[in-house]
Design an enzyme around this catalytic site. Structure first.
Site, mmCIF file in Angstrom:
data_model
loop_
_atom_site.group_PDB
_atom_site.id
_atom_site.type_symbol
_atom_site.label_atom_id
_atom_site.label_comp_id
_atom_site.label_asym_id
_atom_site.label_seq_id
_atom_site.Cartn_x
_atom_site.Cartn_y
_atom_site.Cartn_z
ATOM 1 N N HIS A 1 0.811 -1.218 0.000
ATOM 2 C CA HIS A 1 0.000 0.000 0.000
ATOM 3 C C HIS A 1 0.842 1.263 0.000
ATOM 4 O O HIS A 1 0.562 2.219 -0.695
ATOM 5 C CB HIS A 1 -0.901 0.007 1.229
ATOM 6 C CG HIS A 1 -2.052 -0.919 1.079
ATOM 7 N ND1 HIS A 1 -2.698 -1.469 2.141
ATOM 8 C CD2 HIS A 1 -2.654 -1.385 -0.011
ATOM 9 C CE1 HIS A 1 -3.652 -2.237 1.697
ATOM 10 N NE2 HIS A 1 -3.648 -2.209 0.393
ATOM 11 N N ARG B 1 -2.511 -6.522 -20.499
ATOM 12 C CA ARG B 1 -2.475 -7.723 -19.643
ATOM 13 C C ARG B 1 -3.902 -8.017 -19.154
ATOM 14 O O ARG B 1 -4.324 -7.495 -18.132
ATOM 15 C CB ARG B 1 -1.570 -7.488 -18.438
ATOM 16 C CG ARG B 1 -0.089 -7.365 -18.745
ATOM 17 C CD ARG B 1 0.687 -7.104 -17.446
ATOM 18 N NE ARG B 1 2.093 -7.396 -17.538
ATOM 19 C CZ ARG B 1 3.052 -6.478 -17.660
ATOM 20 N NH1 ARG B 1 2.741 -5.194 -17.721
ATOM 21 N NH2 ARG B 1 4.313 -6.847 -17.724
ATOM 22 N N ARG C 1 -3.199 -9.438 -24.873
ATOM 23 C CA ARG C 1 -2.662 -10.747 -24.510
ATOM 24 C C ARG C 1 -3.744 -11.580 -23.834
ATOM 25 O O ARG C 1 -4.457 -11.083 -22.963
ATOM 26 C CB ARG C 1 -1.480 -10.555 -23.556
ATOM 27 C CG ARG C 1 -0.897 -11.875 -23.098
ATOM 28 C CD ARG C 1 0.356 -11.675 -22.315
ATOM 29 N NE ARG C 1 0.087 -11.263 -20.945
ATOM 30 C CZ ARG C 1 1.035 -10.993 -20.063
ATOM 31 N NH1 ARG C 1 2.312 -11.077 -20.421
ATOM 32 N NH2 ARG C 1 0.739 -10.629 -18.845
ATOM 33 N N GLU D 1 9.174 -15.777 -23.936
ATOM 34 C CA GLU D 1 9.561 -15.505 -22.547
ATOM 35 C C GLU D 1 10.069 -16.750 -21.845
ATOM 36 O O GLU D 1 10.341 -16.735 -20.648
ATOM 37 C CB GLU D 1 8.429 -14.824 -21.768
ATOM 38 C CG GLU D 1 7.042 -15.358 -21.987
ATOM 39 C CD GLU D 1 5.960 -14.528 -21.296
ATOM 40 O OE1 GLU D 1 6.265 -13.559 -20.599
ATOM 41 O OE2 GLU D 1 4.777 -14.887 -21.474
ATOM 42 N N ASN E 1 10.767 -9.941 -18.596
ATOM 43 C CA ASN E 1 10.625 -10.237 -17.158
ATOM 44 C C ASN E 1 10.701 -11.741 -16.927
ATOM 45 O O ASN E 1 11.434 -12.220 -16.064
ATOM 46 C CB ASN E 1 9.282 -9.730 -16.625
ATOM 47 C CG ASN E 1 9.060 -8.272 -16.926
ATOM 48 O OD1 ASN E 1 10.007 -7.549 -17.189
ATOM 49 N ND2 ASN E 1 7.814 -7.831 -16.902
ATOM 50 N N ASP E 2 9.929 -12.472 -17.710
ATOM 51 C CA ASP E 2 9.949 -13.924 -17.547
ATOM 52 C C ASP E 2 11.167 -14.552 -18.199
ATOM 53 O O ASP E 2 11.702 -15.530 -17.697
ATOM 54 C CB ASP E 2 8.661 -14.537 -18.112
ATOM 55 C CG ASP E 2 7.532 -14.431 -17.107
ATOM 56 O OD1 ASP E 2 7.771 -14.742 -15.923
ATOM 57 O OD2 ASP E 2 6.419 -14.025 -17.489
ATOM 58 N N ARG F 1 11.005 -14.374 -9.907
ATOM 59 C CA ARG F 1 11.007 -12.908 -9.953
ATOM 60 C C ARG F 1 10.249 -12.280 -8.794
ATOM 61 O O ARG F 1 10.355 -11.090 -8.544
ATOM 62 C CB ARG F 1 10.436 -12.402 -11.297
ATOM 63 C CG ARG F 1 9.005 -12.800 -11.538
ATOM 64 C CD ARG F 1 8.602 -12.581 -12.992
ATOM 65 N NE ARG F 1 7.802 -11.387 -13.176
ATOM 66 C CZ ARG F 1 7.040 -11.158 -14.230
ATOM 67 N NH1 ARG F 1 6.992 -12.041 -15.222
ATOM 68 N NH2 ARG F 1 6.335 -10.069 -14.328
ATOM 69 N N CYS G 1 8.361 -6.253 -24.571
ATOM 70 C CA CYS G 1 7.324 -5.654 -23.714
ATOM 71 C C CYS G 1 7.583 -5.873 -22.224
ATOM 72 O O CYS G 1 6.748 -5.545 -21.402
ATOM 73 C CB CYS G 1 5.942 -6.165 -24.098
ATOM 74 S SG CYS G 1 5.734 -7.923 -23.836
HETATM 75 C C1 PEP Z 1 7.232 -10.387 -19.277
HETATM 76 O O1 PEP Z 1 7.312 -11.507 -18.777
HETATM 77 O O2 PEP Z 1 8.221 -9.694 -19.581
HETATM 78 C C2 PEP Z 1 5.915 -9.789 -19.534
HETATM 79 C C3 PEP Z 1 5.788 -8.672 -20.226
HETATM 80 O O3 PEP Z 1 4.828 -10.406 -19.002
HETATM 81 P P1 PEP Z 1 4.424 -10.317 -17.448
HETATM 82 O O4 PEP Z 1 5.320 -9.327 -16.785
HETATM 83 O O5 PEP Z 1 2.999 -9.953 -17.431
HETATM 84 O O6 PEP Z 1 4.685 -11.739 -17.021
HETATM 85 MG MG MG Z 2 5.544 -12.714 -18.720
#
Ligand code: PEP
Ligand code: MG
Length: 576
Positions: free
Chosen positions: A195, A302, A338, A437, A460-461, A471, A508
């Site tokens: 928060h 998303r 997505r 990913e 990210n993934d 992560r 992305c």
């Molecule tokens: C990613 O994995 O980089 C991605 C854009 O998807 P999310 O962060 O929603 O897993």
């Molecule tokens: Mg992802």
């Protein structure tokens, strides 16, 4: 003596001010038994504290909802009002006073611990984090019972702000501080979705959380610097350091106002390469921010945020309305939606009723969709219907196998056939793309390129799975390195394969929005970046200063390096 602490940067900007320590009332609670004849009085004390806190929260809610920007805060206060009224708290505490003759504070803390333990067992990370609300409500009650004065800091006259240092802060506390020239927030606990983080961002106040024991290490009124961009807190800095941060702060402010002027400038490199800067969104509520920076479209919607945190799934019409709203707001601009990426840290309520041994490696994203074909088909129908209203592209997350692509495409064909039979309009030629990913996907691109119309790299993934780091696990966050040579080889290889086969590729993940990597990506050949709208203008500025012809050979050399330190150094030099 000055010292520096590192935490999680959750709200950008620099604050320089004096410490205002917020006491942690729960640590000061005495435990004693009440004489039988005083039980009635003790119950009355509890009831009075309840009424006081209820009044405080209702008052805060009213002041929070006066300004639109604080609607999130209003919702948090509602949540705390609900917890306050929950019989699990007050009624149970009354029971402890009556049956065990505990004093009111002790009864509340015991009951709080019980409820918090129940929250800890919850799998859904959002709901699990709500244990903080129950602690904050009890903290408020205990403060009233202990007769603590409200913890509003005095207004300062020296031009410096006040930096609130607390174990944790409730949204209600945060609004209470709103009119008190608060320069920054620093807390022991919390993460990026806590928060404090959300509220600090909505108030644009720099904040660093997750500092563990800072409350024990600083004193009231001590000078402190909060760097909410880097996650650094400097306690007791000398004049030179203060001057340096003053300069950085004014540079940041200047930078922000300069960036706003780039809003309507086309993102083109010095040597004339056009770059698309698209926005990542979680729903139609993000559209005003997307428009404010004139994004070239939506590169990642998303949709799972439509599905999580509720007991019933959104039906086809509800989904259609949400997707159509985004397309309508972005006329003639591409919108990549997505399919739901639920599972792992984005679990649905009552997610199959099973505890997964390893959620990040379990049933998530396309795996989940294919395990629930009815739910998937409903979304595909909604997406196809929405495709009649703009330039919609469908994107499938976390693909690793050819049969996952084939099954998804077969379901899309099925949805199309149904709609045709029902005479419902949709775009027959809707582009279908996939996310890269999982390392396996980046290493076997042919099967993606043959079956799909575009690719988007989810860094990210991709980083999580390449480096085997969860992560969402704070304990391994320091190993999460976007510049690891293995990661760069997978990203670079995907972008280059896309160029070779004429297949559009975007990035992305969070990396796309970090200006420190813009030159690197441009040099790899990337022309489509999708990021949080707040980062678009910063990245645009980097694009405008870049010369791709000059960058490309240097980046080729970086992609051949296999020492992290050398890569880092070379990437830093790209910008210089
Ligand atoms: C990613 O994995 O980089 C991605 C854009 O998807 P999310 O962060 O929603 O897993
Ligand atoms: Mg992802």
């Amino acid at each position: 003596m000055a010292f520096t602490l590192h935490g999680l940067p959750v709200s950008q900007g620099i604050a320089i001010g004096h410490v205002h320590l917020v006491s942690h009332a729960l640590l000061e609670v005495n435990h004693y038994h009440v004489a039988p004849k005083h039980i009635g009085d003790e119950l009355l004390r509890l009831d009075e504290a309840f009424a006081t806190v209820q009044g405080e929260l209702v008052g805060l809610k009213a002041s929070a909802t006066l300004g639109q920007t604080h609607s999130e805060v209003g919702a948090f206060v509602d949540l705390q009002l609900m917890m306050l009224a929950d019989p699990m708290l007050i009624e149970a505490a009354r029971g402890l006073i009556e049956s065990r003759r505990c004093n009111a504070e002790w009864a509340l803390v015991q009951q709080m611990e019980l409820v918090v333990e129940q929250f800890r067992q919850i799998e859904d990370p959002y709901l699990r984090e709500r244990q903080a609300d129950i602690v904050q409500v009890v903290e408020r009650l205990v403060k009233v019972l202990l007769g603590h004065p409200g913890h509003l800091p005095p207004r300062r006259r020296d031009g410096l702000g006040t930096v609130v240092v607390a174990h944790d802060l409730s949204p209600a506390d945060t609004i209470g501080f709103r009119d008190h020239n608060i320069a920054g927030f620093v807390t022991d606990v919390g993460g990026p979705t806590s928060h404090t983080a959300i509220v600090a961002r909505s108030l644009s106040i720099p904040a660093v959380v997750g500092l563990h024991h800072i409350r024990d290490l600083v004193e009231d009124n001590e000078l402190i610097i909060v760097d909410g961009t880097r996650g650094v807190v400097i306690v007791g800095p000398d004049e030179t350091v203060v001057q340096e941060y003053r300069l950085r702060r004014s540079e940041l402010e200047l930078e922000r106002s300069k960036l706003n002027r780039l809003k309507d400038t086309r993102a083109t490199t010095l040597d004339g390469e056009d770059v698309n800067l698209l926005a990542n969104i979680e729903g139609p509520k993000d559209l005003p921010q997307v428009k404010a920076v004139s994004a070239d479209g939506v590169g990642l919607y998303r949709t799972e945020f439509l599905f999580i945190g509720r007991d019933t799934l959104p039906d086809e019409d509800e989904q259609y309305e949400a997707y159509r709203a985004v397309l309508k707001a972005m006329p003639s601009k591409p919108v990549t939606i997505r399919t739901f990426d639920v599972g792992a840290d984005k679990a649905l309520n009552g997610n199959h009723g099973r505890v997964e041994p390893n959620p990040a490696l379990g049933l998530r994203a396309v795996r989940y969709s294919l395990a629930e074909p009815k739910m998937f088909l409903t979304q595909l129908r909604a997406l196809l219907r929405a495709s009649a209203h703009g330039k919609l592209q469908i994107m499938i997350p976390m693909l690793a196998h050819a049969h996952e692509i084939d099954q998804s495409l077969a379901l899309i064909e099925k949805a199309k056939a149904e709609l045709r039979a029902e005479n419902v309009r949709f775009n027959e030629a809707i582009p279908i793309g996939g996310m890269i990913e999982v390392p396996a996907a980046a290493l076997a691109l042919g099967m993606f390129i043959r079956r799909l119309s575009f690719l988007s790299i989810g860094t990210n993934d991709l980083i999580q799975y390449t480096l085997a780091i969860d992560r969402s696990d704070e304990a391994v966050v320091h190993l999460y390195d976007p510049l690891h040579p293995a990661v760069l080889k997978l990203i670079g290889g995907t972008i280059q394969a896309g160029a070779r086969f004429g297949m559009p590729v975007s990035v992305c993940g969070e990396m796309a929005g970090d200006p420190a990597y813009t030159e690197l990506f441009l040099g790899m050949g990337l022309r489509n970046f999708s990021m949080h709208p707040a980062h678009i203008l910063g990245v645009k500025q980097q694009v405008l200063r870049a010369d791709v012809g000059e960058l490309a050979p240097r980046v080729q050399r970086i992609l051949k390096m296999d020492e992290q330190a050398r890569v880092r150094e070379a990437v830093e030099r790209l910008g210089g």
